[in-house]
Design a protein around this motif. Structure first.
Motif, PDB file in Angstrom:
ATOM      1  N   LEU A   1      -0.576  23.842  33.924  1.00 50.95           N
ATOM      2  CA  LEU A   1       0.262  22.643  33.933  1.00 50.95           C
ATOM      3  C   LEU A   1       1.678  22.979  34.383  1.00 50.95           C
ATOM      4  O   LEU A   1       2.296  22.238  35.174  1.00 50.95           O
ATOM      5  CB  LEU A   1       0.281  22.017  32.538  1.00 50.95           C
TER       6      LEU A   1
ATOM      7  N   ILE B   1       1.614  23.447  38.115  1.00 55.79           N
ATOM      8  CA  ILE B   1       1.476  22.149  38.794  1.00 55.79           C
ATOM      9  C   ILE B   1       2.832  21.454  38.869  1.00 55.79           C
ATOM     10  O   ILE B   1       3.220  20.908  39.912  1.00 55.79           O
ATOM     11  CB  ILE B   1       0.435  21.260  38.061  1.00 55.79           C
ATOM     12  N   ASN B   2       3.581  21.497  37.767  1.00 61.32           N
ATOM     13  CA  ASN B   2       4.888  20.834  37.736  1.00 61.32           C
ATOM     14  C   ASN B   2       5.901  21.515  38.651  1.00 61.32           C
ATOM     15  O   ASN B   2       6.836  20.880  39.147  1.00 61.32           O
ATOM     16  CB  ASN B   2       5.421  20.809  36.299  1.00 61.32           C
TER      17      ASN B   2
ATOM     18  N   GLU C   1      -0.578  13.399  40.274  1.00 63.26           N
ATOM     19  CA  GLU C   1      -1.440  12.634  39.364  1.00 63.26           C
ATOM     20  C   GLU C   1      -2.884  13.132  39.441  1.00 63.26           C
ATOM     21  O   GLU C   1      -3.559  13.307  38.410  1.00 63.26           O
ATOM     22  CB  GLU C   1      -1.357  11.149  39.738  1.00 63.26           C
TER      23      GLU C   1
ATOM     24  N   LYS D   1      -3.214  16.584  37.673  1.00 66.67           N
ATOM     25  CA  LYS D   1      -3.217  16.482  36.200  1.00 66.67           C
ATOM     26  C   LYS D   1      -4.525  15.886  35.698  1.00 66.67           C
ATOM     27  O   LYS D   1      -5.040  16.277  34.636  1.00 66.67           O
ATOM     28  CB  LYS D   1      -2.033  15.638  35.742  1.00 66.67           C
ATOM     29  N   LYS D   2      -5.072  14.963  36.468  1.00 70.86           N
ATOM     30  CA  LYS D   2      -6.356  14.369  36.090  1.00 70.86           C
ATOM     31  C   LYS D   2      -7.473  15.414  36.118  1.00 70.86           C
ATOM     32  O   LYS D   2      -8.309  15.506  35.218  1.00 70.86           O
ATOM     33  CB  LYS D   2      -6.672  13.222  37.058  1.00 70.86           C
TER      34      LYS D   2
ATOM     35  N   LEU E   1      -6.998  18.632  35.817  1.00 69.82           N
ATOM     36  CA  LEU E   1      -6.705  19.581  34.741  1.00 69.82           C
ATOM     37  C   LEU E   1      -7.236  19.053  33.409  1.00 69.82           C
ATOM     38  O   LEU E   1      -7.761  19.819  32.586  1.00 69.82           O
ATOM     39  CB  LEU E   1      -5.199  19.819  34.656  1.00 69.82           C
ATOM     40  N   ASP E   2      -7.121  17.748  33.200  1.00 71.21           N
ATOM     41  CA  ASP E   2      -7.641  17.135  31.979  1.00 71.21           C
ATOM     42  C   ASP E   2      -9.161  17.285  31.909  1.00 71.21           C
ATOM     43  O   ASP E   2      -9.733  17.579  30.848  1.00 71.21           O
ATOM     44  CB  ASP E   2      -7.235  15.654  31.948  1.00 71.21           C
TER      45      ASP E   2
END
Length: 774
Positions: A253, A256-257, A267, A270-271, A273-274
């Motif tokens: 994370l 990614i940021n 987006e 992160k999706k 990654l979830d």
């Protein structure tokens, strides 16, 4: 200690074993000499001398390979086993010192001095014996390797030497330490050594016990932690929690940021990654998602290098790296100028087209260097699968992004100089057409939202400076060619090649071969000689190879000590490269009838082409040879029709086609030849053969004709002119519509050639044919 007697007995070397006096034990004997020694002992008095080998691996020990002090033993029993070895029961009698080693051929023997232990005891000896027994008892309590029964058998032993031997035999000592005890003849010294050994062994055992307890506690703690972790995993699984991936997910994370992704891509990342958090690590899909996330992180989304917009500096870099190529350099400097004014110009898409060896790839590197941009190269030669460009969808096993996205990852910035090498070598088959996929990549209006099947999110390629290279533009589909700005690199003149060789190639080869200018001096005349007689190309690749060949020869001369400095001149070039490969000035040596020199344009630059016409008695048959293509065959038919229609004006027998067979031949029959520029050459050669007027040897020509004799324009005038210059021609006849191309021809070539621009075949004949009309 007392030496009681001398004995001559068989000798048996032992491997990894030692026998003390009074010991009774079994031995397995397999070596031939050892078996013979046993048999000899059984025949005599059953006595045999046992001594230990210093190295276990020695198969045939000599006197130096065994210890001199061993044990005289008596063979009690001997039994042959089914596997060929002999099991023997021996009893140690006493220590014995070998005073002579005897090789009897079939077996080994030794002459011995038998050493008997003293049995006398004084108070000191008694005290040593009691201490030894006390230590041995303590050792047995700590150690698990020796039983209490063993201790009970040693308590009743009265002889001090025997006591030391028996206790030593039960200790886990190295063979060398046991041999040391065996060689200790003095009783008190032997007792003291064994006491020290047992004391040390006790200390070691106590330390082992402490370490074992610590390890046990550590193991119990580890098992406890493992149990708790397994419980935690079970709880997390029931709760649908992150199944222990917390730290890994947090790290991803953070990356990614920091990647600078656009909002939509962020987006998506992160999706994914979830999803990755909730899928078990053992699942195959977990690795697929992880790989996808890592690709999104690795791609440059916003990282860019700052362009160096100093035009003077960029011009210097380009000039230092490449001689000539003025058009390409001018185009790059124009791009820099516009960029410095607007700061928003989209990346241009240039296509450097030209024969091999003219410096297309190295020029792209120089452009990147002059712009201060990263450089990345992708070779498209042989690519025939659309997925190579657009990538594979993630549903496939082993899916990967396409070469464009892979190149961007390698570049690390969003504005590199991206070289698409050999773009004309792409092909297509049932897997798709990669050239169609390249349309989106190379369209300035579309490539700001390039879509790769693997990444799925749009990627901005608009800031990339794409440079393609090609040898043959004709194989590039028209829609793809339309998206690129074509810059032709036609090749180098002789003068340019000389400069390139002196300023670049020779220096590079000197360094590569460990030479310096003090070792090798090459005169300009020698380089010119190599260019003229040892190369025949538009570029300089073969020239570089020939210079490398000279450097190798010179290196050999210097290493062998013949000379320390070599000067290559026009006269001695052949000493290094052999006889010339080509004939410079390939123009005909004299005017000939029916032989015309045409100018051709090939993938490898311009070239001269001899077209021959021969008449023989026949019935008007037209024979075409030389592996001609359809276009050249049609040019020959058109030329023949024109000559027939103008036979009266040309003073040719109007029935010539009924009396003669006409054979038109283009030499080098193995090389395919085609193209719409041989019409006037064929017609001139045909008219020369029919009128018996020779064609001037210094004249070359190019152009297509119509049935009415009009001369049509052609392409590649620059390349053809340079080939004529190389061939030693003096005059070029070309279509009047090509007069606009004269400025593209290097000045040194223009000054040496006479250009005649014609619109009708009649004008061609005036300049090409020698002699008067008959």
């Amino acid at each position: 200690m007392a030496i009681t007697e001398e004995k001559h007995v068989p000798l048996l070397p032992l491997r990894g074993l030692l026998v003390f006096p009074t010991m009774v034990l079994h031995l397995d004997v397999g070596r031939e000499k050892s078996v013979q020694a046993l048999e000899k002992a059984m025949v005599d008095d059953h006595f045999i001398f046992l001594t230990t080998q210093k190295e276990v691996s020695t198969d045939e020990p000599s006197e130096e390979d065994v210890y001199q002090l061993g044990t005289l033993t008596k063979v009690k029993q001997m039994l042959k086993l089914p596997n060929g070895t002999i099991r023997v029961l021996v009893e140690g009698i006493s220590r014995a010192q070998m005073i002579e080693y005897v090789d009897e051929g079939d077996y080994l023997a030794a002459r011995l001095e038998v050493v008997e232990d003293s049995t006398e005891k004084d108070p000191e000896t008694e005290a040593l014996m009691r201490t030894l027994l006390d230590y041995f008892e303590q050792y047995i309590k700590i150690s698990k390797k020796v039983t209490t029964e063993t201790y009970n058998t040693t308590v009743d032993i009265e002889e001090p030497g025997r006591l030391a031997d028996i206790i030593t035999s039960h200790l886990p000592l190295k063979l060398k330490d046991k041999q040391d005890i065996l060689e200790t003849i003095d009783i008190k010294e032997r007792l003291n050594k064994v006491i020290d050994i047992i004391h040390n062994e006790k200390e070691v055992l106590n330390l082992e016990k402490k370490i074992g307890q610590r390890v046990k506690k550590s193991m119990e703690r580890t098992q406890k932690e493992y149990y708790l972790r397994e419980q935690l995993k079970a709880i997390q699984k029931e709760l649908g929690d992150k199944e222990g991936k917390t730290a890994e997910v947090a790290e991803l994370l953070e990356k990614i940021n920091q990647a600078g992704m656009p909002e939509q891509v962020l987006e998506t990342a992160k999706k994914e990654l979830d999803r990755y958090e909730k899928i078990p690590a053992s699942s195959a899909e977990s690795a697929v998602i992880r790989n996808y996330i890592e690709w999104l992180i690795a791609l440059p989304w916003s990282n860019a290098t700052k362009d160096d917009l100093d035009i003077m500096k960029a011009e210097k870099v380009l000039n230092d790296d490449h001689y000539g190529l003025e058009k390409v350099k001018e185009r790059v400097l124009e791009y820099l100028a516009v960029q410095s004014l607007t700061n928003s110009l989209k990346g241009p898409i240039l296509c450097l087209a030209g024969p091999p060896g003219v410096g297309k790839t190295s020029l792209a590197k120089s452009i990147a260097k002059s712009l201060n941009r990263h450089f990345v190269r992708v070779s498209l030669g042989g690519v025939r699968d659309e997925s190579e460009i657009r990538g594979h969808r993630r549903t496939y096993v082993g899916a990967m992004p396409g070469r464009i996205i892979q190149g961007m990852k390698k570049a690390g910035t969003i504005n590199p100089v991206f070289l698409l090498d050999e773009i004309d070598k792409m092909s297509h088959d049932f897997r798709g057409d990669p050239s169609s996929a390249m349309l989106e990549v190379l369209d300035p209006e579309q490539n700001n939202s390039f879509s790769d099947h693997y990444i799925e999110e749009t990627y901005d390629l608009s800031k990339v400076m794409f440079i393609a290279t090609a040898n043959d533009l004709s194989t590039i589909p028209a829609p793809l060619r339309d998206r690129m700005e074509i810059i032709n690199l036609s090749g180098y003149t002789e003068y340019e090649k000389l400069h390139i060789a002196k300023e670049h190639l020779l220096l590079k080869q000197l360094k590569a071969h460990g030479l310096s200018k003090s070792n090798l001096q090459m005169k300009d005349e020698a380089i010119t000689q190599i260019i003229r007689y040892y190369t025949k190309e538009a570029g300089v690749r073969t020239l570089e190879r020939q210079l490398a060949a000279v450097c190798r020869k010179v290196a050999k001369i210097i290493v062998s000590g013949e000379k320390k400095r070599v000067v290559v001149t026009q006269k001695n070039v052949s000493d290094f490269l052999g006889k010339p490969y080509f004939r410079f000035g390939a123009a005909e040596l004299e005017d000939q009838i029916g032989v015309a020199t045409g100018l051709a344009y090939t993938n490898f630059g311009g070239d001269t082409l001899q077209i021959e016409v021969l008449l023989s008695p026949g019935k008007g048959k037209l024979i075409l040879t030389g592996k001609l293509g359809d276009v050249m065959k049609e040019s020959a038919q058109a030329a023949l029709s024109y000559v027939r229609s103008k036979s009266e004006k040309l003073h040719i027998d109007k029935d010539f086609y009924e009396k003669y067979d006409i054979h038109i031949h283009v030499p080098e029959g193995a090389v395919p030849k085609d193209g719409p520029s041989a019409g006037i050459t064929i017609a001139t050669a045909l008219i020369s053969a029919l009128t018996k007027r020779p064609i001037r040897k210094e004249v070359g020509m190019t152009g297509e004709i119509t049935l009415r004799g009009r001369v049509l324009p052609i392409g590649g005038l620059k390349e053809k002119s340079m080939s004529a210059h190389r061939a030693g021609l003096k005059k070029i006849i070309c279509p009047v519509d090509n007069a606009r191309d004269i400025d593209d021809i290097p000045e040194s070539v223009r000054n040496d050639l006479e250009f005649v621009f014609v619109s009708q075949l009649d004008e061609v004949l005036q300049h090409a044919l020698a002699g008067e009309e008959k």
